[in-house]
Design an enzyme around this catalytic site. Structure first.
Site, short mmCIF file in Angstrom:
data_model
loop_
_atom_site.label_atom_id
_atom_site.label_comp_id
_atom_site.label_asym_id
_atom_site.label_seq_id
_atom_site.Cartn_x
_atom_site.Cartn_y
_atom_site.Cartn_z
CB CYS A 84 -0.93 -0.01 1.21
SG CYS A 84 -1.98 1.46 1.29
CB CYS B 259 -0.52 2.46 4.03
SG CYS B 259 -2.01 1.77 3.33
CG ASP B 260 3.16 1.21 4.57
OD1 ASP B 260 2.79 1.74 5.63
OD2 ASP B 260 2.88 0.04 4.26
#
Ligand code: NDP
Length: 312
Positions: A136, A139-140
């Site tokens: 992701c 997300c990261d």
């Protein structure tokens, strides 16, 4: 079969399931939740979550899901271990089988089973998951700003995530196994025109390098067999997701990939009393906050269904 009829049975324990539980419990529906295969859902394999409103300093994924769980439990959700292994939605009450051996009856069922990222299947990928390996970018990606990263995949997700990463990182290698991309033309153009993205064609990941954290990738050219190494600190896999919907497909309308269909603007499925929320019905946004939002909708839809059917 257990003689009790559960008012609201929630399957799955990610942000969608827990939010549904919080709302259902506070509405007096005495929800029962089965946590499923991966208690806490996909966020439990994420390190820090910085885009969920309410956590100005960020929070790590597993802790966030513990908070969701505590909040659901506080209002009386009956949270149980177990995996839903079958359903029978052909008559009322609805029936859900847990761990192949316990069949429960429920007036409403909230499906919040989520989706799972597809992975390459390498040992190094599993070992370094959360330590440089991620599925992701939204997300990261932030953790690799200013650094060099690689992303695998050639669909719209991979293009979108490569473009997203290029805004943060100094360089993005896009590893593509064929000599063409599956992504839409416009997405391909965006990637090809981005000077920070270098496409490596006809290549597969032979190994992700690093002991404690990702340090590089060894690639294999699918035509020549040649092995090359590139140094990166982040490795993103974007080869698609699969909804965890198998056991529902005989009953619930779904698209060709298995994502459950809901009536637009609601979480209602084609079966009265069955509601779907979170990633199992969302191939588009796939965020914790959107999952939580639809979890709330599912509990409200379930409550209204019970009222309309005079089930107390
Ligand atoms: P896709 O299934 O479309 O693409 C998966 C990609 O991963 C393909 O390029 C495939 O390669 C590659 N791949 C699969 N397995 C491997 C492997 N083992 N090793 C290397 N590469 C592999 O998934 P997406 O998540 O990209 O998209 C899913 C759906 O969501 C699509 O319909 C897409 O259009 C849509 N979407 C739309 C967006 C938008 O419009 N903004 C954004 C994101 C998704 P190959 O081509 O060789 O099979």
């Amino acid at each position: 079969m257990d003689s009790e009829i559960i008012k609201c049975l929630i399957i799955g324990s990610g942000p969608a399931g827990y939010t549904a539980a919080i709302y259902a419990a506070r509405a007096g529906l005495q929800p029962v939740m089965y946590q499923g295969l991966q208690p806490g859902g996909q966020l439990t394999i994420t390190n820090d979550v910085e885009n969920y409103p309410g956590y100005p300093q960020g929070i790590n994924g597993p802790q966030m899901m513990e908070d969701f769980k505590a909040q659901a439990a506080r209002f009386g959700t009956d949270i149980r271990y177990g995996i839903a292994t079958g359903v029978d939605f052909s008559s009322k009450p609805l029936k859900v089988t847990i761990d192949d051996n316990l069949t429960l009856a429920a007036h409403t069922v909230v499906i919040a089973t989520g989706a799972s990222a597809k992975w390459l299947g390498l040992d190094s990928e599993a070992r370094l998951n959360g330590n440089g390996v991620s599925a992701c970018a939204v997300c990261d990606g932030f953790f690799y700003r200013g650094q060099e990263v690689a992303i695998v995949g050639a669909g719209d997700t991979a293009c979108e995530e490569a473009t997203y990463l290029a805004n943060l990182c100094s360089k993005v290698y896009m590893i593509i196994r064929r000599d063409e991309m599956r992504a839409s033309q416009i997405m391909q153009r965006r990637v090809k025109n981005n000077p920070k993205i270098e496409i490596i064609w006809n290549s597969v990941t032979d190994e992700i390098l690093g002991e404690q954290a990702v340090e590089g990738v060894r690639l294999k050219n699918t035509i020549t067999g040649e092995l090359t190494e590139i140094p990166v600190s982040g490795f993103f896999v974007a080869i698609g997701h699969e909804p965890n919907s198998n056991i529902f497909l005989d009953y619930i309308n779904h698209d060709e990939q298995g994502y459950l269909r809901t009536i637009p603007g609601s979480t209602k499925t084609n079966i009265d009393g069955v509601f779907a929320c979170g990633d199992v019905q969302d191939n588009e946004y796939r965020q914790a906050v959107t999952a939580a939002g639809t979890g709330c909708m599912a509990a409200l839809d379930a409550e209204r269904y019970l009222v309309a059917n005079e089930i107390h």
